[in-house]
Design a protein around this motif. Structure first.
Motif, PDB file in Angstrom:
ATOM      1  N   TRP A  76       0.812  -1.211   0.000  1.00 47.72           N
ATOM      2  CA  TRP A  76       0.000   0.000   0.000  1.00 47.72           C
ATOM      3  C   TRP A  76       0.850   1.268   0.000  1.00 47.72           C
ATOM      4  O   TRP A  76       0.350   2.353  -0.283  1.00 47.72           O
ATOM      5  CB  TRP A  76      -0.977   0.007   1.178  1.00 47.72           C
ATOM      6  N   VAL A 132       0.687   3.615  -3.172  1.00 46.50           N
ATOM      7  CA  VAL A 132      -0.360   4.595  -3.482  1.00 46.50           C
ATOM      8  C   VAL A 132       0.098   6.023  -3.174  1.00 46.50           C
ATOM      9  O   VAL A 132      -0.067   6.912  -4.028  1.00 46.50           O
ATOM     10  CB  VAL A 132      -1.680   4.236  -2.758  1.00 46.50           C
ATOM     11  N   THR A 154      -3.625   1.383  -7.237  1.00 44.41           N
ATOM     12  CA  THR A 154      -4.553   0.804  -6.260  1.00 44.41           C
ATOM     13  C   THR A 154      -4.954  -0.613  -6.659  1.00 44.41           C
ATOM     14  O   THR A 154      -4.992  -1.521  -5.824  1.00 44.41           O
ATOM     15  CB  THR A 154      -5.794   1.690  -6.110  1.00 44.41           C
ATOM     16  N   LEU A 200      -8.361   2.064   0.985  1.00 38.07           N
ATOM     17  CA  LEU A 200      -9.078   2.743  -0.093  1.00 38.07           C
ATOM     18  C   LEU A 200      -9.608   4.100   0.351  1.00 38.07           C
ATOM     19  O   LEU A 200      -9.510   5.090  -0.381  1.00 38.07           O
ATOM     20  CB  LEU A 200     -10.220   1.861  -0.598  1.00 38.07           C
ATOM     21  N   THR A 222      -6.758   6.389   0.566  1.00 38.10           N
ATOM     22  CA  THR A 222      -6.360   6.792  -0.778  1.00 38.10           C
ATOM     23  C   THR A 222      -7.181   7.992  -1.248  1.00 38.10           C
ATOM     24  O   THR A 222      -6.642   8.962  -1.779  1.00 38.10           O
ATOM     25  CB  THR A 222      -6.518   5.625  -1.771  1.00 38.10           C
ATOM     26  N   LEU A 246     -12.031   5.253  -8.964  1.00 41.62           N
ATOM     27  CA  LEU A 246     -11.859   4.169  -7.987  1.00 41.62           C
ATOM     28  C   LEU A 246     -13.176   3.442  -7.754  1.00 41.62           C
ATOM     29  O   LEU A 246     -13.202   2.210  -7.624  1.00 41.62           O
ATOM     30  CB  LEU A 246     -11.319   4.719  -6.668  1.00 41.62           C
TER      31      LEU A 246
END
Length: 189
Positions: A11, A14, A59, A86, A89, A112
């Protein structure tokens, strides 16, 4: 689970993609590329309009990386970790939006949401392509021209709305919330 998020899911990529997005937006500035329009003529789009795809690709890459055995026996449900990542993000995208434009942050949220729904129906590669296709369809089909010849987005071309459009923001956030709420991510053998 911290090691899993960093070592397996990665992660950390991102925020790196968001930094790359900022650098690309600052570098290209207001540079335009010609885009054909089915509603008439040849119009232009800023190169920065396509930069949200960088974040969506990253992602989907993170979501695609997994160890099924470790996830099935984990004490903490991995899907909660993914949901938190998420949401983070989107929050980071909005912070980056102060530097590159809030319309780009809104478009990251929309793409997304589309990618998460598409991922559940197909796979990560298709989810990424769906975002790029949405951007292109909005450019090619999503502009209407008034009698004065000025272009404005059609009602469905959400990514073309100006950054200050409150209805576009509300729709983007609702779509993202609905995409997160869809149960049952698809699992392949």
């Amino acid at each position: 689970m911290n090691r899993y998020a960093v070592g397996v899911r990665r992660w950390w990529a991102v925020p790196a993609a968001l930094l790359l997005l900022i650098l690309v937006c600052w570098t290209v500035g207001a540079s335009q590329v010609p885009v054909p329009s089915l509603t008439g003529g040849l119009s232009g789009a800023q190169l920065a309009y396509f930069t949200p795809v960088l974040v969506v690709v990253t992602t989907m890459y993170c979501l695609d990386r997994n160890l099924r055995g470790a996830e099935s026996t984990a004490v903490v449900p991995v899907h909660l970790l993914d949901t938190a990542a998420l949401v983070l993000t989107v929050v980071l995208a909005h912070l980056a939006g102060f530097l590159v434009g809030m319309d780009i942050a809104r478009n990251i949220t929309v793409l997304l949401a589309l990618a998460l729904v598409t991922r559940r129906l197909a796979n990560e590669a298709t989810a990424t392509a769906a975002g790029l296709l949405l951007l292109l369809l909005n450019l090619i089909l999503g502009r209407a021209y008034d009698p004065g010849g000025h272009a404005s987005p059609t009602w469905w071309a959400l990514t073309l709305y100006p950054a200050g459009s409150l209805p576009a923001w509300v729709v983007a956030l609702v779509l993202f919330a609905l995409a997160l709420a869809i149960p049952g991510a698809r699992h392949r053998a």
